[in-house]
Design a protein around this motif. Sequence first.
Motif, PDB file in Angstrom:
ATOM      1  N   GLY A 170       0.768  -1.240   0.000  1.00 43.96           N
ATOM      2  CA  GLY A 170       0.000   0.000   0.000  1.00 43.96           C
ATOM      3  C   GLY A 170       0.796   1.284   0.000  1.00 43.96           C
ATOM      4  N   VAL A 171       2.055   1.237   0.393  1.00 45.71           N
ATOM      5  CA  VAL A 171       2.860   2.457   0.524  1.00 45.71           C
ATOM      6  C   VAL A 171       3.616   2.713  -0.778  1.00 45.71           C
ATOM      7  N   ARG A 172       3.467   3.924  -1.350  1.00 44.63           N
ATOM      8  CA  ARG A 172       4.077   4.245  -2.644  1.00 44.63           C
ATOM      9  C   ARG A 172       5.386   5.020  -2.528  1.00 44.63           C
ATOM     10  N   ALA A 173       5.744   5.468  -1.343  1.00 43.26           N
ATOM     11  CA  ALA A 173       7.007   6.187  -1.150  1.00 43.26           C
ATOM     12  C   ALA A 173       7.507   5.913   0.255  1.00 43.26           C
ATOM     13  N   GLY A 174       8.818   5.768   0.397  1.00 46.47           N
ATOM     14  CA  GLY A 174       9.376   5.466   1.709  1.00 46.47           C
ATOM     15  C   GLY A 174      10.802   5.951   1.838  1.00 46.47           C
ATOM     16  N   ALA A 175      11.339   5.803   3.031  1.00 44.24           N
ATOM     17  CA  ALA A 175      12.718   6.214   3.313  1.00 44.24           C
ATOM     18  C   ALA A 175      13.662   5.061   3.012  1.00 44.24           C
ATOM     19  N   LEU A 176      14.618   5.319   2.136  1.00 48.63           N
ATOM     20  CA  LEU A 176      15.644   4.340   1.786  1.00 48.63           C
ATOM     21  C   LEU A 176      16.927   4.695   2.524  1.00 48.63           C
ATOM     22  N   ALA A 177      17.465   3.754   3.290  1.00 49.71           N
ATOM     23  CA  ALA A 177      18.720   3.966   4.010  1.00 49.71           C
ATOM     24  C   ALA A 177      19.821   3.152   3.339  1.00 49.71           C
ATOM     25  N   THR A 178      20.871   3.837   2.919  1.00 48.22           N
ATOM     26  CA  THR A 178      22.023   3.193   2.302  1.00 48.22           C
ATOM     27  C   THR A 178      23.275   3.549   3.096  1.00 48.22           C
ATOM     28  N   LEU A 179      24.399   2.998   2.689  1.00 52.30           N
ATOM     29  CA  LEU A 179      25.672   3.289   3.337  1.00 52.30           C
ATOM     30  C   LEU A 179      26.514   4.164   2.415  1.00 52.30           C
ATOM     31  N   ASP A 180      26.941   5.313   2.919  1.00 52.67           N
ATOM     32  CA  ASP A 180      27.699   6.254   2.115  1.00 52.67           C
ATOM     33  C   ASP A 180      28.906   5.575   1.457  1.00 52.67           C
ATOM     34  N   ALA A 181      29.066   5.822   0.164  1.00 50.34           N
ATOM     35  CA  ALA A 181      30.118   5.160  -0.596  1.00 50.34           C
ATOM     36  C   ALA A 181      31.512   5.587  -0.164  1.00 50.34           C
ATOM     37  N   GLN A 182      31.627   6.734   0.508  1.00 42.07           N
ATOM     38  CA  GLN A 182      32.942   7.226   0.915  1.00 42.07           C
ATOM     39  C   GLN A 182      33.373   6.696   2.281  1.00 42.07           C
ATOM     40  N   ASP A 183      32.493   6.853   3.274  1.00 43.57           N
ATOM     41  CA  ASP A 183      32.915   6.485   4.630  1.00 43.57           C
ATOM     42  C   ASP A 183      31.945   5.564   5.361  1.00 43.57           C
ATOM     43  N   GLY A 184      30.895   5.093   4.683  1.00 42.53           N
ATOM     44  CA  GLY A 184      29.970   4.153   5.310  1.00 42.53           C
ATOM     45  C   GLY A 184      28.953   4.769   6.234  1.00 42.53           C
ATOM     46  N   THR A 185      28.861   6.095   6.269  1.00 42.83           N
ATOM     47  CA  THR A 185      27.870   6.758   7.111  1.00 42.83           C
ATOM     48  C   THR A 185      26.462   6.417   6.633  1.00 42.83           C
ATOM     49  N   PRO A 186      25.535   6.091   7.536  1.00 39.37           N
ATOM     50  CA  PRO A 186      24.154   5.847   7.106  1.00 39.37           C
ATOM     51  C   PRO A 186      23.578   7.076   6.407  1.00 39.37           C
ATOM     52  N   PHE A 187      22.910   6.845   5.272  1.00 40.41           N
ATOM     53  CA  PHE A 187      22.377   7.924   4.455  1.00 40.41           C
ATOM     54  C   PHE A 187      20.928   7.592   4.112  1.00 40.41           C
ATOM     55  N   ALA A 188      20.000   8.453   4.519  1.00 44.39           N
ATOM     56  CA  ALA A 188      18.579   8.212   4.277  1.00 44.39           C
ATOM     57  C   ALA A 188      18.057   9.179   3.221  1.00 44.39           C
ATOM     58  N   SER A 189      17.180   8.676   2.340  1.00 43.70           N
ATOM     59  CA  SER A 189      16.598   9.502   1.295  1.00 43.70           C
ATOM     60  C   SER A 189      15.191   8.988   0.992  1.00 43.70           C
ATOM     61  N   LEU A 190      14.445   9.774   0.223  1.00 41.33           N
ATOM     62  CA  LEU A 190      13.068   9.417  -0.112  1.00 41.33           C
ATOM     63  C   LEU A 190      13.015   8.824  -1.509  1.00 41.33           C
ATOM     64  N   VAL A 191      12.332   7.687  -1.652  1.00 42.21           N
ATOM     65  CA  VAL A 191      12.194   7.046  -2.962  1.00 42.21           C
ATOM     66  C   VAL A 191      10.754   6.591  -3.153  1.00 42.21           C
ATOM     67  N   THR A 192      10.354   6.447  -4.421  1.00 40.96           N
ATOM     68  CA  THR A 192       9.049   5.876  -4.723  1.00 40.96           C
ATOM     69  C   THR A 192       9.181   4.364  -4.836  1.00 40.96           C
ATOM     70  N   ILE A 193       8.103   3.659  -4.478  1.00 41.36           N
ATOM     71  CA  ILE A 193       8.156   2.202  -4.349  1.00 41.36           C
ATOM     72  C   ILE A 193       6.962   1.557  -5.047  1.00 41.36           C
ATOM     73  N   ALA A 194       7.206   0.434  -5.676  1.00 41.79           N
ATOM     74  CA  ALA A 194       6.157  -0.466  -6.144  1.00 41.79           C
ATOM     75  C   ALA A 194       6.546  -1.862  -5.667  1.00 41.79           C
ATOM     76  N   THR A 195       5.791  -2.868  -6.055  1.00 47.00           N
ATOM     77  CA  THR A 195       6.132  -4.235  -5.655  1.00 47.00           C
ATOM     78  C   THR A 195       5.973  -5.186  -6.832  1.00 47.00           C
ATOM     79  N   ASP A 196       6.779  -6.230  -6.829  1.00 48.49           N
ATOM     80  CA  ASP A 196       6.629  -7.303  -7.797  1.00 48.49           C
ATOM     81  C   ASP A 196       5.472  -8.199  -7.341  1.00 48.49           C
ATOM     82  N   HIS A 197       5.158  -9.220  -8.128  1.00 50.92           N
ATOM     83  CA  HIS A 197       4.029 -10.086  -7.784  1.00 50.92           C
ATOM     84  C   HIS A 197       4.172 -10.711  -6.399  1.00 50.92           C
ATOM     85  N   ASP A 198       5.401 -11.043  -6.017  1.00 53.29           N
ATOM     86  CA  ASP A 198       5.601 -11.708  -4.731  1.00 53.29           C
ATOM     87  C   ASP A 198       5.778 -10.721  -3.572  1.00 53.29           C
TER      88      ASP A 198
END
Length: 264
Positions: free
Chosen positions: A38-66
């Motif tokens: 049901g949720v079409r947008a959420g917070a994506l947390a990744t690891l910074d490519a330089q120093d590994g710091t947690p990095f959160a951003s907003l992305v749009t989301i869909a789902t596959d059949h499963d």
Amino acid sequence: MNDDATPPAPERRGPAEPLPAAQAPFDAIGLARQLLRGVRAGALATLDAQDGTPFASLVTIATDHDGTPLMLMSRLSAHTRNLDKDPRCSLLFSVGGKGDPLAHPRLTVTGRAARTDEPRIRERFLARHPKAKLYADFPDFGFFALDPNAGHLNGGFAKAATLTRDELLLDLAGAEALVSGERGAVEHMNEDHTDALALYAAAVGETGTGWRLTGLDPEGMDLLAGDRTARISYPEPVRDMGSLRKVLVSMANAARSGAETTGS
């Protein structure tokens, strides 16, 4: 009795831990899958490519059949560069609402995200996010699928549970005909049965018109009207197109009867 005796130390308790979904006193799996769909947008947390710091951003989301979370992202974005170096990430699904934000259910899914060129992924994502057709084919954009390894559900006060990958995702074994027939079913419903789609939405408390079917799976359907979404669960899972037709007719008849009873 020795008055100088030292009283026993109070028992120390560790921090409360969420129960496994199968042991939770509520339908943790059902609620988690409802949030996934049901949720079409959420917070994506990744690891910074330089120093590994947690990095959160907003992305749009869909789902596959499963239920696999799908994202469309630009390679110019920091989170995309982070995933290219380290695919580990997490997604927060939260519906929000009035009042205390922490009183509403939310789900965190952890796993690894990888690029995908699967045509089905593109089709399902753009059905869920029609406006993304404007830029989906730009050379710097690409689709990602998050392969989950675990989920953490907070269903509100005192309602927490952990989920495994198999509890988050659907087993599609035996549902191949339903998956392959999805496009035809979606087109048919959107062209000839918009009245039924409105009834399905009203049955779960979503009023108004303009509802369109964006996708379906063995457990339910996903509807969209502008920026509003509705997840419609079947009374029971379906695995083939014949069963799907019977369930949709039954649900429409039940919704009409309920509407007539309410209006009388």
